[in-house]
Design an enzyme around this catalytic site. Sequence first.
Site, PDB file in Angstrom:
ATOM      1  N   ARG A   1       0.819  -1.223   0.000  1.00  0.00           N
ATOM      2  CA  ARG A   1       0.000   0.000   0.000  1.00  0.00           C
ATOM      3  C   ARG A   1       0.848   1.265   0.000  1.00  0.00           C
ATOM      4  O   ARG A   1       0.491   2.263   0.627  1.00  0.00           O
ATOM      5  CB  ARG A   1      -0.954   0.027   1.210  1.00  0.00           C
ATOM      6  CG  ARG A   1      -2.108  -0.938   1.132  1.00  0.00           C
ATOM      7  CD  ARG A   1      -3.243  -0.383   0.269  1.00  0.00           C
ATOM      8  NE  ARG A   1      -4.286  -1.373   0.112  1.00  0.00           N
ATOM      9  CZ  ARG A   1      -5.422  -1.369   0.818  1.00  0.00           C
ATOM     10  NH1 ARG A   1      -5.650  -0.434   1.684  1.00  0.00           N
ATOM     11  NH2 ARG A   1      -6.318  -2.306   0.601  1.00  0.00           N
TER      12      ARG A   1
ATOM     13  N   ARG B   1      -3.756   6.543   0.397  1.00  0.00           N
ATOM     14  CA  ARG B   1      -4.320   7.729   1.054  1.00  0.00           C
ATOM     15  C   ARG B   1      -3.397   8.492   1.987  1.00  0.00           C
ATOM     16  O   ARG B   1      -3.715   9.602   2.374  1.00  0.00           O
ATOM     17  CB  ARG B   1      -5.587   7.319   1.808  1.00  0.00           C
ATOM     18  CG  ARG B   1      -6.728   7.020   0.873  1.00  0.00           C
ATOM     19  CD  ARG B   1      -7.879   6.402   1.593  1.00  0.00           C
ATOM     20  NE  ARG B   1      -7.465   5.115   2.153  1.00  0.00           N
ATOM     21  CZ  ARG B   1      -8.313   4.208   2.623  1.00  0.00           C
ATOM     22  NH1 ARG B   1      -9.589   4.454   2.639  1.00  0.00           N
ATOM     23  NH2 ARG B   1      -7.861   3.064   3.095  1.00  0.00           N
TER      24      ARG B   1
ATOM     25  N   ARG C   1      -7.384  11.190  -6.375  1.00  0.00           N
ATOM     26  CA  ARG C   1      -8.557  10.347  -6.079  1.00  0.00           C
ATOM     27  C   ARG C   1      -9.850  11.158  -6.217  1.00  0.00           C
ATOM     28  O   ARG C   1     -10.879  10.625  -6.635  1.00  0.00           O
ATOM     29  CB  ARG C   1      -8.394   9.784  -4.662  1.00  0.00           C
ATOM     30  CG  ARG C   1      -9.567   9.031  -4.073  1.00  0.00           C
ATOM     31  CD  ARG C   1      -9.772   7.688  -4.738  1.00  0.00           C
ATOM     32  NE  ARG C   1     -10.939   7.021  -4.190  1.00  0.00           N
ATOM     33  CZ  ARG C   1     -12.185   7.286  -4.563  1.00  0.00           C
ATOM     34  NH1 ARG C   1     -12.435   8.192  -5.476  1.00  0.00           N
ATOM     35  NH2 ARG C   1     -13.194   6.627  -4.023  1.00  0.00           N
TER      36      ARG C   1
ATOM     37  N   ASP D   1      -6.609  -3.309  -7.515  1.00  0.00           N
ATOM     38  CA  ASP D   1      -7.106  -3.917  -6.282  1.00  0.00           C
ATOM     39  C   ASP D   1      -7.381  -5.386  -6.521  1.00  0.00           C
ATOM     40  O   ASP D   1      -7.629  -5.794  -7.660  1.00  0.00           O
ATOM     41  CB  ASP D   1      -8.391  -3.219  -5.804  1.00  0.00           C
ATOM     42  CG  ASP D   1      -8.690  -3.581  -4.362  1.00  0.00           C
ATOM     43  OD1 ASP D   1      -8.121  -2.949  -3.459  1.00  0.00           O
ATOM     44  OD2 ASP D   1      -9.444  -4.548  -4.123  1.00  0.00           O
TER      45      ASP D   1
ATOM     46  N   TYR E   1     -14.436 -12.025   0.176  1.00  0.00           N
ATOM     47  CA  TYR E   1     -15.212 -10.821  -0.167  1.00  0.00           C
ATOM     48  C   TYR E   1     -16.411 -11.174  -1.041  1.00  0.00           C
ATOM     49  O   TYR E   1     -17.491 -10.606  -0.901  1.00  0.00           O
ATOM     50  CB  TYR E   1     -14.309  -9.794  -0.869  1.00  0.00           C
ATOM     51  CG  TYR E   1     -13.241  -9.264   0.062  1.00  0.00           C
ATOM     52  CD1 TYR E   1     -13.516  -8.219   0.941  1.00  0.00           C
ATOM     53  CD2 TYR E   1     -11.970  -9.837   0.105  1.00  0.00           C
ATOM     54  CE1 TYR E   1     -12.556  -7.744   1.817  1.00  0.00           C
ATOM     55  CE2 TYR E   1     -10.997  -9.378   0.977  1.00  0.00           C
ATOM     56  CZ  TYR E   1     -11.289  -8.336   1.836  1.00  0.00           C
ATOM     57  OH  TYR E   1     -10.343  -7.883   2.718  1.00  0.00           O
TER      58      TYR E   1
HETATM   59  O1  CP3 Z   1       0.059   0.401  -3.169  1.00  0.00           O
HETATM   60  C1  CP3 Z   1      -0.368  -0.765  -3.307  1.00  0.00           C
HETATM   61  O2  CP3 Z   1      -0.176  -1.664  -2.464  1.00  0.00           O
HETATM   62  C2  CP3 Z   1      -1.061  -1.142  -4.596  1.00  0.00           C
HETATM   63  C3  CP3 Z   1      -2.479  -1.121  -4.631  1.00  0.00           C
HETATM   64  C4  CP3 Z   1      -3.339  -2.045  -3.775  1.00  0.00           C
HETATM   65  C5  CP3 Z   1      -4.594  -1.630  -3.246  1.00  0.00           C
HETATM   66  N1  CP3 Z   1      -5.186  -2.712  -2.662  1.00  0.00           N
HETATM   67  C6  CP3 Z   1      -5.143  -0.273  -3.364  1.00  0.00           C
HETATM   68  C7  CP3 Z   1      -6.301   0.143  -2.540  1.00  0.00           C
HETATM   69  C8  CP3 Z   1      -3.171  -3.388  -3.417  1.00  0.00           C
HETATM   70  C9  CP3 Z   1      -1.982  -4.317  -3.663  1.00  0.00           C
HETATM   71  C10 CP3 Z   1      -4.350  -3.801  -2.714  1.00  0.00           C
HETATM   72  C11 CP3 Z   1      -4.567  -5.171  -2.222  1.00  0.00           C
HETATM   73  C12 CP3 Z   1      -5.782  -5.484  -1.456  1.00  0.00           C
HETATM   74  N2  CP3 Z   1      -7.040  -4.972  -1.618  1.00  0.00           N
HETATM   75  C13 CP3 Z   1      -5.838  -6.486  -0.451  1.00  0.00           C
HETATM   76  C14 CP3 Z   1      -4.685  -7.379  -0.013  1.00  0.00           C
HETATM   77  C15 CP3 Z   1      -3.738  -6.698   0.894  1.00  0.00           C
HETATM   78  C16 CP3 Z   1      -4.343  -6.268   2.215  1.00  0.00           C
HETATM   79  O3  CP3 Z   1      -4.410  -5.050   2.418  1.00  0.00           O
HETATM   80  O4  CP3 Z   1      -4.711  -7.125   3.011  1.00  0.00           O
HETATM   81  C17 CP3 Z   1      -7.158  -6.505   0.042  1.00  0.00           C
HETATM   82  C18 CP3 Z   1      -7.698  -7.405   1.134  1.00  0.00           C
HETATM   83  C19 CP3 Z   1      -7.909  -5.558  -0.709  1.00  0.00           C
HETATM   84  C20 CP3 Z   1      -9.368  -5.276  -0.611  1.00  0.00           C
HETATM   85  C21 CP3 Z   1      -9.672  -3.865  -0.279  1.00  0.00           C
HETATM   86  N3  CP3 Z   1      -9.406  -2.785  -1.095  1.00  0.00           N
HETATM   87  C22 CP3 Z   1     -10.289  -3.374   0.897  1.00  0.00           C
HETATM   88  C23 CP3 Z   1     -10.744  -4.226   2.063  1.00  0.00           C
HETATM   89  C24 CP3 Z   1     -10.390  -1.985   0.761  1.00  0.00           C
HETATM   90  C25 CP3 Z   1     -11.064  -1.033   1.718  1.00  0.00           C
HETATM   91  C26 CP3 Z   1     -10.263  -0.759   2.930  1.00  0.00           C
HETATM   92  C27 CP3 Z   1      -9.487   0.475   2.734  1.00  0.00           C
HETATM   93  O5  CP3 Z   1      -8.271   0.465   3.043  1.00  0.00           O
HETATM   94  O6  CP3 Z   1     -10.091   1.461   2.315  1.00  0.00           O
HETATM   95  C28 CP3 Z   1      -9.786  -1.621  -0.474  1.00  0.00           C
HETATM   96  C29 CP3 Z   1      -9.643  -0.259  -1.036  1.00  0.00           C
HETATM   97  C30 CP3 Z   1      -8.305   0.176  -1.511  1.00  0.00           C
HETATM   98  N4  CP3 Z   1      -7.435  -0.583  -2.248  1.00  0.00           N
HETATM   99  C31 CP3 Z   1      -7.720   1.468  -1.310  1.00  0.00           C
HETATM  100  C32 CP3 Z   1      -6.482   1.457  -1.961  1.00  0.00           C
HETATM  101  C33 CP3 Z   1      -5.497   2.581  -2.078  1.00  0.00           C
HETATM  102  C34 CP3 Z   1      -8.404   2.647  -0.605  1.00  0.00           C
HETATM  103  C35 CP3 Z   1      -9.530   3.163  -1.440  1.00  0.00           C
HETATM  104  C36 CP3 Z   1      -9.591   4.668  -1.584  1.00  0.00           C
HETATM  105  O7  CP3 Z   1      -8.591   5.318  -1.930  1.00  0.00           O
HETATM  106  O8  CP3 Z   1     -10.693   5.192  -1.409  1.00  0.00           O
END
Ligand code: CP3
Length: 343
Positions: free
Chosen positions: A29, A33, A42, A79, A151
Amino acid sequence: MLLKSMSEKPFLSAFKGAAPASPPWWLMRQAGRYLPEYRALRKSVPGFLDLCFTPELAAEVTLQPVRRFGMDAAILFSDILVVPHALGQEVRFLEGEGPKLTPIEPRDLQPAGAADRLSPVYETVKRVRAALPAETALIGFAGAPWTVATYMVEGGSSRDFAKIKQLAVADPDRFAQIVEAVVLATIDYLDRQVQAGADALQIFETWSGVLSEPQFEKWVIAPTRRIVAAVRARHPAIPIIGFPKGAGALLPRYAQATGVDGLGLDTSMPLAWARAATGSTLLQGNLDPVVLLAGGRILDDEIDRICDAMAGHPFVFNLGHGVIKETPPEHVARVGEKLRARK
Ligand code: CP3
């Protein structure tokens, strides 16, 4: 010889056994944000998936942290839930609530053509590949089938995984249809990322820690092994990292049975044990994201402790889970400085 090793990307050299005093690094990540430039970008799109599916913007977001902090690897901005979306399930990200998926019948999932529906992602990979410095690797990724299925079945994030665990134990044939669809789509999706220019892949198994040993074998190991074998058959040299968060004592079994080239370690993993139990496999991790949030002396000390424990072993410095959104960007900069200063 010297020239050759200098032209190698440090992140990729680690998979060939290199163990420099100053290890290569990136952070899960790392795009997101906690960066003001991410938050600004965003706002220019209505939904999170619009960001993932607009190559120009997704490429820019992928590059933001690398530009600022000089990580040794960029991770594609996308994602893990784009795969259920491509399989035909409705996926939405609601502000402050996380992902929401509408229920779908296993027979209505459409693995054929799913990878084609993700073509904007491959365009992002191409653009990032072209823009990255020569020494920086590009990591493609997907969620592991069990984690993605949590999910899909729970309809979003879950606390106890009651629905999916019940389905997996009480109606394994029905659950296997979902896993099968995710496996097939993921193989093609990862293949296409490599074709577009990804140098390595990571498979995120965020929820591997909630299963019994036999269920772990069936739903974590078996599908992951199939994906690794199929991607390898198409791209024999591509390094693949598995990140089975929470696997605990099942880590060595995961390493041996899935055939991954590298293992992501979560924060709870004892380093000396992981090192001894997994042979020569590259390890990656495992700084507590809360320590990165805190910064200061504890951050410096933890970086040293982790690097000392991994000295002489092929290692990529990373977190044990993703960057927390309140993290000051200066703390991330400090990680880079501190690692570069290690000799
Ligand atoms: O920088 C990076 O790592 C690359 C991008 C990336 C994202 N998600 C962007 C993201 C990667 C590799 C992921 C993987 C991901 N997504 C996982 C596995 C890793 C982990 O964190 O356990 C999982 C379980 C998800 C599913 C997911 N995506 C959830 C549960 C959420 C909501 C929770 C949250 O943090 O908001 C997301 C959204 C998400 N994916 C965001 C980002 C930057 C935030 C969304 C936003 O900007 O509004």
